[in-house]
Design a protein around this motif. Structure first.
Motif: not given
Length: 259
Positions: A197-210
């Protein structure tokens, strides 16, 4: 002498950072900056060609390495133009589908091309060493990925998440397209054993987190990479540009080749 650099999308967030880091690096020369039509106002750099047309720019900077973090369609077109004039190119664009990746590989037969969905050293070290963890844990551990990015990011899942998931699948001997699960909703039943499973979160100014999760009997392992600044991606691209300047055409290079 140094390596000559052309930055595509020079006024964008990543492009502007690439311009500034190129100017600050004694081993690099900013010889070209390209933007879309009508968007070159205010672009003034010493000994640097400014243009809104790559075809017009490249004959003035033979051999210069193009760096491109634009869009899938633009990157494919750029690669074809680079191949026409024989300029090497480093591509950090994400969201390319299989046909677009194949188009890059075709252009790479004519000029040195490099493509990586993530330029950071840390992520590429994970790609190198994660298969060892997957194989050591064995099939009793379920694998999932959650990725988080800023609200302006257009593609989902991120190119980095897809690359990591493909790496995990390959380590299990799976075809990723056969086991991927990018969304869950409703009564979905029990989780299949052969699934990532690959799930996605989007918001604010997050550069990138995995974060990669390994859910096993009685325990859970989490491996997380957080990018604190886009500078890490720009630094990786410039490192790749220095390396690519000495390579020959023939295939599409990646960060694994640089390491």
């Amino acid at each position: 002498m140094g390596v000559n650099i052309v930055v595509l999308g020079a006024k964008g967030r990543m492009g502007n950072m690439l311009v500034n880091m190129t100017l600050a690096d004694e081993e690099l020369n900013l010889v070209g900056a390209c933007e879309r039509k009508g968007n070159t106002d205010g672009m003034v750099y010493e000994d640097c060609e400014i243009s809104d047309c790559l075809e017009d720019l490249l004959p003035k900077v033979p051999g210069a390495v193009i760096i491109d973090f634009t869009s899938p369609e633009s990157s494919v077109a750029m690669a074809e133009t680079a191949a026409k004039f024989g300029n090497p190119a480093v591509i950090g664009t994400t969201g390319l589908d299989k046909d677009q990746q194949a188009a890059l590989a075709e252009s790479a037969k004519k000029t040195p091309l490099f493509w990586a969905p993530n330029m950071s050293v840390g992520v590429n070290m994970l790609l190198k060493f994660m298969p060892q963890l997957v194989q050591a844990l064995g099939g009793a551990y379920d694998m999932e990925i959650v990725e988080t990015h800023h609200r302006m990011k257009k593609d989902s899942p991120s190119g980095t998440a897809l690359k990591l998931a493909q790496c995990l699948a390959e380590a299990r001997g799976w075809e990723y397209d056969d086991v991927k699960k990018h969304c869950r909703d409703g009564i979905i039943g029990e989780r299949p054993k052969n699934e990532i499973g690959v799930q996605t979160l989007r918001g604010g100014d997050v550069v990138g987190e995995h974060t990669m999760y390994f859910f096993g009997p009685g325990e859970r392992i989490e491996v997380t990479h957080r990018a604190h600044s886009r500078e890490t991606f720009a630094a990786g691209a410039l490192r790749a540009a220095k390396w690519l300047s000495g390579q020959k055409a023939g295939r599409l290079y990646s960060m694994a080749d640089v390491f």
